[in-house]
Write an enzyme that holds these catalytic residues in place. Structure first.
Site, PDB file in Angstrom:
ATOM      1  N   ARG A   1      30.394   3.459  75.509  1.00 32.58           N
ATOM      2  CA  ARG A   1      29.740   2.247  76.047  1.00 32.58           C
ATOM      3  C   ARG A   1      30.128   1.014  75.234  1.00 32.58           C
ATOM      4  NH1 ARG A   1      29.183   5.815  79.337  1.00 32.58           N
ATOM      5  NH2 ARG A   1      27.281   6.306  80.497  1.00 32.58           N
TER       6      ARG A   1
ATOM      7  N   SER B   1      21.063   4.170  83.209  1.00 32.57           N
ATOM      8  CA  SER B   1      20.471   4.472  81.892  1.00 32.57           C
ATOM      9  C   SER B   1      20.085   3.154  81.224  1.00 32.57           C
ATOM     10  CB  SER B   1      21.478   5.175  80.991  1.00 32.57           C
ATOM     11  OG  SER B   1      21.906   6.378  81.566  1.00 32.57           O
TER      12      SER B   1
ATOM     13  N   GLU C   1      21.424  -0.071  76.698  1.00 25.12           N
ATOM     14  CA  GLU C   1      22.769  -0.155  77.279  1.00 25.12           C
ATOM     15  C   GLU C   1      22.830  -1.402  78.177  1.00 25.12           C
ATOM     16  OE1 GLU C   1      24.555   3.317  79.438  1.00 25.12           O
ATOM     17  OE2 GLU C   1      24.741   1.860  81.069  1.00 25.12           O
TER      18      GLU C   1
HETATM   19  P1  FAD Z   1      27.148  -6.567  86.085  1.00 21.25           P
HETATM   20  O1  FAD Z   1      25.829  -5.938  85.844  1.00 21.25           O
HETATM   21  O2  FAD Z   1      27.251  -7.566  87.181  1.00 21.25           O
HETATM   22  O3  FAD Z   1      27.659  -7.245  84.730  1.00 21.25           O
HETATM   23  C1  FAD Z   1      27.536  -6.560  83.509  1.00 21.25           C
HETATM   24  C2  FAD Z   1      27.997  -7.491  82.377  1.00 21.25           C
HETATM   25  O4  FAD Z   1      29.393  -7.762  82.520  1.00 21.25           O
HETATM   26  C3  FAD Z   1      27.330  -8.863  82.420  1.00 21.25           C
HETATM   27  O5  FAD Z   1      27.131  -9.282  81.089  1.00 21.25           O
HETATM   28  C4  FAD Z   1      28.346  -9.764  83.111  1.00 21.25           C
HETATM   29  O6  FAD Z   1      28.224 -11.112  82.725  1.00 21.25           O
HETATM   30  C5  FAD Z   1      29.660  -9.165  82.637  1.00 21.25           C
HETATM   31  N1  FAD Z   1      30.760  -9.272  83.637  1.00 21.25           N
HETATM   32  C6  FAD Z   1      30.725  -8.807  84.906  1.00 21.25           C
HETATM   33  N2  FAD Z   1      31.934  -8.990  85.493  1.00 21.25           N
HETATM   34  C7  FAD Z   1      32.725  -9.579  84.557  1.00 21.25           C
HETATM   35  C8  FAD Z   1      34.090  -9.999  84.564  1.00 21.25           C
HETATM   36  N3  FAD Z   1      34.887  -9.854  85.634  1.00 21.25           N
HETATM   37  N4  FAD Z   1      34.581 -10.542  83.431  1.00 21.25           N
HETATM   38  C9  FAD Z   1      33.806 -10.677  82.320  1.00 21.25           C
HETATM   39  N5  FAD Z   1      32.515 -10.304  82.274  1.00 21.25           N
HETATM   40  C10 FAD Z   1      31.978  -9.762  83.386  1.00 21.25           C
HETATM   41  N6  FAD Z   1      27.387   3.184  83.894  1.00 21.25           N
HETATM   42  C11 FAD Z   1      28.152   4.171  83.382  1.00 21.25           C
HETATM   43  O7  FAD Z   1      28.945   3.937  82.472  1.00 21.25           O
HETATM   44  N7  FAD Z   1      28.041   5.452  83.841  1.00 21.25           N
HETATM   45  C12 FAD Z   1      27.201   5.790  84.834  1.00 21.25           C
HETATM   46  O8  FAD Z   1      27.140   6.951  85.219  1.00 21.25           O
HETATM   47  C13 FAD Z   1      26.398   4.766  85.399  1.00 21.25           C
HETATM   48  N8  FAD Z   1      25.511   5.047  86.377  1.00 21.25           N
HETATM   49  C14 FAD Z   1      24.732   4.065  86.892  1.00 21.25           C
HETATM   50  C15 FAD Z   1      23.849   4.384  87.932  1.00 21.25           C
HETATM   51  C16 FAD Z   1      23.048   3.401  88.497  1.00 21.25           C
HETATM   52  C17 FAD Z   1      22.108   3.755  89.616  1.00 21.25           C
HETATM   53  C18 FAD Z   1      23.142   2.066  88.031  1.00 21.25           C
HETATM   54  C19 FAD Z   1      22.297   0.988  88.667  1.00 21.25           C
HETATM   55  C20 FAD Z   1      24.011   1.742  87.003  1.00 21.25           C
HETATM   56  C21 FAD Z   1      24.813   2.739  86.416  1.00 21.25           C
HETATM   57  N9  FAD Z   1      25.717   2.461  85.383  1.00 21.25           N
HETATM   58  C22 FAD Z   1      26.518   3.446  84.875  1.00 21.25           C
HETATM   59  C23 FAD Z   1      25.821   1.094  84.841  1.00 21.25           C
HETATM   60  C24 FAD Z   1      26.722   0.159  85.707  1.00 21.25           C
HETATM   61  O9  FAD Z   1      27.024   0.743  86.931  1.00 21.25           O
HETATM   62  C25 FAD Z   1      28.027  -0.174  84.988  1.00 21.25           C
HETATM   63  O10 FAD Z   1      27.786  -0.773  83.741  1.00 21.25           O
HETATM   64  C26 FAD Z   1      28.917  -1.113  85.825  1.00 21.25           C
HETATM   65  O11 FAD Z   1      30.205  -1.169  85.274  1.00 21.25           O
HETATM   66  C27 FAD Z   1      28.328  -2.518  85.939  1.00 21.25           C
HETATM   67  O12 FAD Z   1      29.041  -3.209  86.927  1.00 21.25           O
HETATM   68  P2  FAD Z   1      28.494  -4.544  87.591  1.00 21.25           P
HETATM   69  O13 FAD Z   1      29.609  -5.135  88.395  1.00 21.25           O
HETATM   70  O14 FAD Z   1      27.238  -4.326  88.312  1.00 21.25           O
HETATM   71  O15 FAD Z   1      28.248  -5.432  86.285  1.00 21.25           O
HETATM   72  N1  EPU Z   2      17.542  15.179  79.524  1.00 19.58           N
HETATM   73  C1  EPU Z   2      16.203  15.471  79.429  1.00 19.58           C
HETATM   74  N2  EPU Z   2      15.326  14.691  80.125  1.00 19.58           N
HETATM   75  C2  EPU Z   2      15.735  13.640  80.877  1.00 19.58           C
HETATM   76  C3  EPU Z   2      17.099  13.335  80.949  1.00 19.58           C
HETATM   77  C4  EPU Z   2      18.002  14.128  80.253  1.00 19.58           C
HETATM   78  O1  EPU Z   2      15.794  16.391  78.750  1.00 19.58           O
HETATM   79  O2  EPU Z   2      14.883  12.993  81.474  1.00 19.58           O
HETATM   80  C5  EPU Z   2      18.503  16.038  78.782  1.00 19.58           C
HETATM   81  C6  EPU Z   2      18.835  17.329  79.519  1.00 19.58           C
HETATM   82  O3  EPU Z   2      19.029  18.322  78.550  1.00 19.58           O
HETATM   83  C7  EPU Z   2      20.165  17.014  80.182  1.00 19.58           C
HETATM   84  C8  EPU Z   2      20.815  16.104  79.146  1.00 19.58           C
HETATM   85  O4  EPU Z   2      19.723  15.356  78.596  1.00 19.58           O
HETATM   86  O5  EPU Z   2      20.926  18.158  80.402  1.00 19.58           O
HETATM   87  C9  EPU Z   2      21.853  15.160  79.707  1.00 19.58           C
HETATM   88  O6  EPU Z   2      21.289  14.481  80.821  1.00 19.58           O
HETATM   89  P1  EPU Z   2      22.225  13.809  81.944  1.00 19.58           P
HETATM   90  O7  EPU Z   2      23.327  14.731  82.324  1.00 19.58           O
HETATM   91  O8  EPU Z   2      21.364  13.281  83.019  1.00 19.58           O
HETATM   92  O9  EPU Z   2      22.929  12.629  81.163  1.00 19.58           O
HETATM   93  P2  EPU Z   2      22.378  11.462  80.265  1.00 19.58           P
HETATM   94  O10 EPU Z   2      22.845  11.703  78.861  1.00 19.58           O
HETATM   95  O11 EPU Z   2      20.938  11.220  80.452  1.00 19.58           O
HETATM   96  C10 EPU Z   2      24.588  10.096  80.555  1.00 19.58           C
HETATM   97  C11 EPU Z   2      24.959   8.688  80.864  1.00 19.58           C
HETATM   98  C12 EPU Z   2      24.917   8.452  82.371  1.00 19.58           C
HETATM   99  C13 EPU Z   2      25.896   9.401  83.042  1.00 19.58           C
HETATM  100  C14 EPU Z   2      25.484  10.840  82.708  1.00 19.58           C
HETATM  101  C15 EPU Z   2      26.468  11.845  83.240  1.00 19.58           C
HETATM  102  C16 EPU Z   2      24.362   7.359  78.939  1.00 19.58           C
HETATM  103  C17 EPU Z   2      23.419   6.370  78.359  1.00 19.58           C
HETATM  104  N3  EPU Z   2      24.079   7.767  80.193  1.00 19.58           N
HETATM  105  O12 EPU Z   2      23.215  10.241  80.904  1.00 19.58           O
HETATM  106  O13 EPU Z   2      25.357   7.119  82.618  1.00 19.58           O
HETATM  107  O14 EPU Z   2      25.890   9.230  84.430  1.00 19.58           O
HETATM  108  O15 EPU Z   2      25.425  11.002  81.266  1.00 19.58           O
HETATM  109  O16 EPU Z   2      27.637  11.797  82.490  1.00 19.58           O
HETATM  110  O17 EPU Z   2      25.325   7.754  78.291  1.00 19.58           O
HETATM  111  C18 EPU Z   2      24.556   4.901  82.752  1.00 19.58           C
HETATM  112  O18 EPU Z   2      25.273   4.664  81.766  1.00 19.58           O
HETATM  113  O19 EPU Z   2      23.894   4.004  83.336  1.00 19.58           O
HETATM  114  C19 EPU Z   2      24.493   6.266  83.267  1.00 19.58           C
HETATM  115  C20 EPU Z   2      23.717   6.618  84.285  1.00 19.58           C
END
Ligand code: FAD
Ligand code: EPU
Length: 352
Positions: free
Chosen positions: A162, A232, A328
């Site tokens: 991240r 997250s 995050e």
């Molecule tokens: P925004 O929220 O619009 O912007 C984020 C930041 O970047 C802001 O500070 C903005 O000013 C800046 N920014 C945006 N575009 C630009 C640009 N072109 N140039 C410079 N700065 C810019 N993240 C993960 O890593 N793994 C996951 O599994 C994951 N799952 C998610 C699930 C859900 C339901 C949600 C809501 C979010 C999840 N995220 C996850 C977080 C998110 O999807 C990512 O961080 C994504 O890359 C954000 O994209 P965005 O376009 O919405 O950014």
């Molecule tokens: N767990 C719990 N309770 C919970 C959630 C998780 O006990 O409520 C434990 C379980 O043991 C589970 C483990 O944590 O097996 C891992 O959980 P999960 O696979 O859901 O992943 P996470 O660590 O909670 C991260 C990323 C996610 C990404 C998933 C899958 C971060 C901060 N989050 O979540 O990214 O989708 O792994 O790779 O690293 C995001 O960044 O917004 C995001 C959703």
């Protein structure tokens, strides 16, 4: 250039009802430079926004919000790899679907991550065993002061968990305008994360992984169209080997992931889960029932509700485990980004 609306409610996936003084949708680099110049002349802040899926908007924004809609996908074939050049305003998940549809594998584990392509390098998006850095070749960065576009090779992007340089030295005065990916033709399935290991590597296909990941995500992660959230809320904490060994002697079931540098990554979701906070509410904000690391806007939450809930969680985890979770999600105030830890550390945040 068009001024569309000042409401940001549908521009942030938390669905928080905040406003911006100005909102401008841009689809050309020249317009980005023009908007930047205007905000500089008027001494107003500028916020570049993708889909708002990784931001917590704390209050009304005093300046211009620029919505990025730079479009275009160009694919070049080489003997061993596909080189994909994508404009930053493309939707990430659509890119994953598009590449798979035309027979290019490699992005399937990163399916269904919300947001734009241009935001993906900022926190080095990652899920299910893959991070952007594994497929990224370069990032094209617009320097708003000079108008130049510099190509940053992957080795210079400072990618970590991240993390990237786009959160630090290239945060203000720069816009990511394109991303280059290198997807190898010799495809290797990545099946190490969690239940993906159930899949048989001998018969698994990129599409099968794609559907498996989408179905896992739909079970655990709330769809922001139905319930506001930003994924997250906190990062998973990294602790030293010494700290880990003292914790595991007390909490033997604690999930843990040893890192190459000797640190151990813990599950923030598990730490939060120990408090059984699923019935805990602050105003309209709550912990999501299926995933404790996700805070949700359950019922017209205000930004303050979300901050107060996050602070309560952070203080609770620290008081029991002596681990301070780091958000995050990016915290955005009236003039731009704020230090999220400082916001959560303020005085009235003491554990009751
Ligand atoms: P925004 O929220 O619009 O912007 C984020 C930041 O970047 C802001 O500070 C903005 O000013 C800046 N920014 C945006 N575009 C630009 C640009 N072109 N140039 C410079 N700065 C810019 N993240 C993960 O890593 N793994 C996951 O599994 C994951 N799952 C998610 C699930 C859900 C339901 C949600 C809501 C979010 C999840 N995220 C996850 C977080 C998110 O999807 C990512 O961080 C994504 O890359 C954000 O994209 P965005 O376009 O919405 O950014
Ligand atoms: N767990 C719990 N309770 C919970 C959630 C998780 O006990 O409520 C434990 C379980 O043991 C589970 C483990 O944590 O097996 C891992 O959980 P999960 O696979 O859901 O992943 P996470 O660590 O909670 C991260 C990323 C996610 C990404 C998933 C899958 C971060 C901060 N989050 O979540 O990214 O989708 O792994 O790779 O690293 C995001 O960044 O917004 C995001 C959703």
């Amino acid at each position: 250039m068009s001024i569309t609306s000042t409401s940001l409610k549908y521009r942030n996936t938390f669905s928080l009802a905040v406003k911006a003084a100005d909102l401008i949708v841009v689809d050309r680099i020249e317009l980005m430079l023009k908007v930047w110049q205007q905000t500089q002349n008027r001494k107003m802040p500028l916020l570049v926004l993708g889909e708002g899926s990784n931001v917590l908007l704390l209050e009304d924004f005093s300046g211009t919000v620029m919505i990025n809609q730079l479009k275009g996908i160009h694919i070049r074939e080489e003997l061993y790899a596909w080189h994909v050049h994508v404009s930053s305003g493309e939707n990430w998940h659509n890119l994953v679907c598009h590449t798979l549809k035309i027979g290019i594998a490699g992005l399937e584990n990163l399916a269904l991550i919300p947001g734009l392509v241009g935001s993906a390098p900022i926190q080095n998006i990652g899920a299910y065993g893959i991070e952007l850095k594994n497929v990224c070749e370069y990032v094209d960065l617009l320097d708003l002061f000079t108008g130049a576009i510099d190509r940053i090779p992957v080795a210079e992007c400072g990618f970590g968990y991240r993390e990237s340089i786009f959160k630090h030295q290239f945060q203000t005065g720069y816009i990511i305008v394109a991303l280059g990916l290198c997807l190898k033709k010799k495809w290797q399935p990545m099946l190490e994360y969690g239940s993906l290991s159930q899949l048989d590597p001998a018969i698994v296909t990129p599409n099968l992984i794609f559907h498996f990941v989408c179905s896992l995500r739909r079970k655990k992660i709330p769809d922001p169209h139905n319930i506001g959230n930003a994924g997250s809320f906190f990062k998973n904490p990294l602790v030293s080997a010494a700290k880990f060994s003292s914790l595991i002697s007390k909490y033997s079931s604690m999930p843990h992931y040893p890192q190459a540098n000797g640190q151990v990554k813990l599950s923030a979701g598990w730490l939060i889960d120990q408090y059984e906070l699923n019935k805990y509410r602050v105003g309209g904000a709550a912990v999501y029932r299926n995933q404790a690391l996700i805070l949700v806007n359950e019922n017209n939450a205000t930004s303050k509700d979300v901050v107060d809930l996050a602070r309560y969680i952070r203080n609770s985890v620290a008081s029991r485990f002596d681990i301070w979770l780091e958000p995050e999600v990016r915290f955005i105030g009236a003039m731009g980004e704020l230090n999220a830890i400082e916001v959560l550390s303020c005085k009235n945040g003491q554990v009751q």
